[in-house]
Scaffold this active site. Structure first.
Site, PDB file in Angstrom:
ATOM      1  N   ARG A 190       8.806   4.112  -4.158  1.00 26.57           N
ATOM      2  CA  ARG A 190       8.616   3.209  -3.009  1.00 26.57           C
ATOM      3  C   ARG A 190       7.591   2.130  -3.323  1.00 26.57           C
ATOM      4  NH1 ARG A 190       7.035   5.700   2.741  1.00 26.57           N
ATOM      5  NH2 ARG A 190       5.033   5.996   1.695  1.00 26.57           N
TER       6      ARG A 190
ATOM      7  N   LEU B 294      11.081   1.418   7.190  1.00 29.00           N
ATOM      8  CA  LEU B 294      10.418   1.863   5.978  1.00 29.00           C
ATOM      9  C   LEU B 294      11.069   3.175   5.537  1.00 29.00           C
ATOM     10  CD1 LEU B 294       7.907   1.299   4.100  1.00 29.00           C
ATOM     11  CD2 LEU B 294       6.839   3.169   5.355  1.00 29.00           C
TER      12      LEU B 294
ATOM     13  N   ARG C  95      -7.781 -21.175  -1.001  1.00 22.79           N
ATOM     14  CA  ARG C  95      -6.679 -20.598  -0.222  1.00 22.79           C
ATOM     15  C   ARG C  95      -5.437 -21.470  -0.343  1.00 22.79           C
ATOM     16  NH1 ARG C  95      -4.357 -21.232   4.644  1.00 22.79           N
ATOM     17  NH2 ARG C  95      -3.555 -19.375   5.715  1.00 22.79           N
TER      18      ARG C  95
ATOM     19  N   LYS D 157       6.306  -1.797   2.126  1.00 23.46           N
ATOM     20  CA  LYS D 157       5.102  -1.193   2.717  1.00 23.46           C
ATOM     21  C   LYS D 157       3.966  -2.195   2.515  1.00 23.46           C
ATOM     22  CE  LYS D 157       3.066   3.414   3.246  1.00 23.46           C
ATOM     23  NZ  LYS D 157       3.141   3.532   4.681  1.00 23.46           N
TER      24      LYS D 157
ATOM     25  N   HIS E 104      -1.053 -21.322  -0.470  1.00 22.85           N
ATOM     26  CA  HIS E 104       0.080 -20.435  -0.203  1.00 22.85           C
ATOM     27  C   HIS E 104       0.772 -20.003  -1.500  1.00 22.85           C
ATOM     28  CE1 HIS E 104      -0.581 -21.411   3.951  1.00 22.85           C
ATOM     29  NE2 HIS E 104       0.420 -20.647   4.330  1.00 22.85           N
TER      30      HIS E 104
ATOM     31  N   TYR F 134       0.833  -1.207   0.000  1.00 22.89           N
ATOM     32  CA  TYR F 134       0.000   0.000   0.000  1.00 22.89           C
ATOM     33  C   TYR F 134       0.863   1.250   0.000  1.00 22.89           C
ATOM     34  CZ  TYR F 134       0.831   0.916   5.025  1.00 22.89           C
ATOM     35  OH  TYR F 134       1.398   1.212   6.237  1.00 22.89           O
TER      36      TYR F 134
ATOM     37  N   GLU G 143      12.655   2.419  14.022  1.00 21.53           N
ATOM     38  CA  GLU G 143      11.716   3.498  13.691  1.00 21.53           C
ATOM     39  C   GLU G 143      10.596   3.428  14.710  1.00 21.53           C
ATOM     40  OE1 GLU G 143       9.818   2.814   9.864  1.00 21.53           O
ATOM     41  OE2 GLU G 143       9.907   0.660  10.139  1.00 21.53           O
TER      42      GLU G 143
HETATM   43  C1  LIG Z   1       6.382   1.843   9.845  1.00 27.63           C
HETATM   44  C2  LIG Z   1       6.399   3.206   9.224  1.00 27.63           C
HETATM   45  N1  LIG Z   1       7.552   3.901   9.192  1.00 27.63           N
HETATM   46  C3  LIG Z   1       7.609   5.140   8.667  1.00 27.63           C
HETATM   47  C4  LIG Z   1       6.483   5.750   8.141  1.00 27.63           C
HETATM   48  C5  LIG Z   1       6.583   7.148   7.577  1.00 27.63           C
HETATM   49  O1  LIG Z   1       6.473   7.131   6.176  1.00 27.63           O
HETATM   50  P1  LIG Z   1       5.972   8.413   5.365  1.00 27.63           P
HETATM   51  O2  LIG Z   1       6.860   9.538   5.745  1.00 27.63           O
HETATM   52  O3  LIG Z   1       6.091   8.020   3.940  1.00 27.63           O
HETATM   53  O4  LIG Z   1       4.555   8.658   5.781  1.00 27.63           O
HETATM   54  C6  LIG Z   1       5.263   5.063   8.126  1.00 27.63           C
HETATM   55  C7  LIG Z   1       4.075   5.687   7.564  1.00 27.63           C
HETATM   56  O5  LIG Z   1       3.029   5.104   7.458  1.00 27.63           O
HETATM   57  C8  LIG Z   1       5.225   3.752   8.691  1.00 27.63           C
HETATM   58  O6  LIG Z   1       4.068   3.051   8.710  1.00 27.63           O
END
Ligand SMILES: Cc1ncc(COP(=O)(O)O)c(C=O)c1O
Length: 290
Positions: A51, A206, A103, A150, A105, A32, A182
């Protein structure tokens, strides 16, 4: 009533239906993006596309729509949802779609990915509230090692986020092997002696669009910033702590695990960075108007 986009159609949200065989539903098999739209302009769209492609490549999925078609669909959604106002947050997800054999895998032989998008109001950035700061707690980073994707399968993030929420905090700052990765929905920065630090890009975080912009702005304006590992001691002795994300921009955290961070203020570097960030949004908008 909200209009959403599902597999090429614009529909009232109540009428948008996905098969129970969809692998997004059964396995969380999808990716997403969340993209702000300011005054009719998609924020850092090329970076969001990079991304998205990185995430799609990582799960071996092809987007059913070209980037141009995606941008057009998102802008159409904004225009079809004027009730959400001038600034909106667009959400899109692509799953591997339904497998008619049930379903399994393994990937289905015929893949018809599901493309879904919706939009909601993005409240204006509240400087006063941000300046007052929020609280966070630290938690062990129990997520998988491929956090650069993501992915829609967000169970660990949800559980950690709820734990922070239950503790009355805005976020959980995550520690893996003694180092900050993070937070559950945002990236992390600290300030020490007027120098900004953030953990380096790695599979464990991320690549936030906001994170990258903060780094870019610091570089452009000669503000000292290093991408370097942040251990627990550095975190706990920081003068300032920020989380960043598209919806929160740069948000100061002034309490960590019930202790004040530094002198408990957002700090002068935050004032500088948030101004640069805002100016960037305004410039990007006017550039797109030309
Ligand atoms: C785990 C994670 N890290 C960092 C971010 C920040 O990303 P962005 O600056 O693209 O919103 C997000 C945003 O949803 C996130 O879910």
């Amino acid at each position: 009533m909200s209009i959403v986009f599902l597999n090429g159609e614009y529909l009232p949200i109540e009428e948008a239906k996905v098969s129970v065989l969809d692998r997004g539903f059964l396995f969380g098999d999808g990716v997403y993006e969340v993209i702000p739209c300011y005054g009719g302009h998609l924020f850092r769209m090329p970076q969001h596309f990079v991304r998205l492609q990185r995430s799609l490549d990582a799960i071996r999925l092809h987007s059913p729509l070209s980037n141009d078609d995606i941008a057009e669909a998102l802008m159409t959604l904004v225009n079809k949802n004027p009730q959400h106002g001038d600034n909106q947050a667009l959400y899109l997800q692509i799953t591997r779609g339904p497998d008619q054999n049930g379903r399994n895998h393994g990937f289905p032989e015929t893949i018809n990915p599901t493309f879904y998008a919706h939009t909601k109001a993005l409240p204006p950035y509240n400087y006063e509230e941000a300046r007052r700061g929020k609280s966070a707690i630290t938690l062990p980073d129990i997520r998988r090692k491929d956090c650069y994707i993501k992915a829609i399968s967000l169970l660990p993030n949800i559980l950690l986020h709820q734990q922070a929420h239950d503790a009355g905090s805005e976020e959980a700052i995550l520690l893996r092997d003694g180092y900050v990765t993070e937070a559950t929905t945002s990236n992390v920065f600290i300030v020490k002696d007027e120098h900004i630090y953030t953990p380096p890009a790695s599979p464990y975080i991320l690549g936030g669009i906001t994170r990258d912009l903060v780094i870019e702005l610091a570089n452009n304006y000669q503000i000292p910033l290093s991408e370097q590992p942040i251990d627990e001691t550095m975190l706990r002795t920081a003068d300032h702590l920020w989380i960043t994300s598209c919806s929160r921009h740069i948000h100061p955290i002034v309490q960590l695990d019930n202790k004040q961070v530094g002198n408990g203020t957002a700090g002068i570097l935050w004032e500088t960075m948030i101004k640069l960030f805002d100016d960037y949004i305004a410039t990007e908008r006017s550039d797109q108007d030309e």
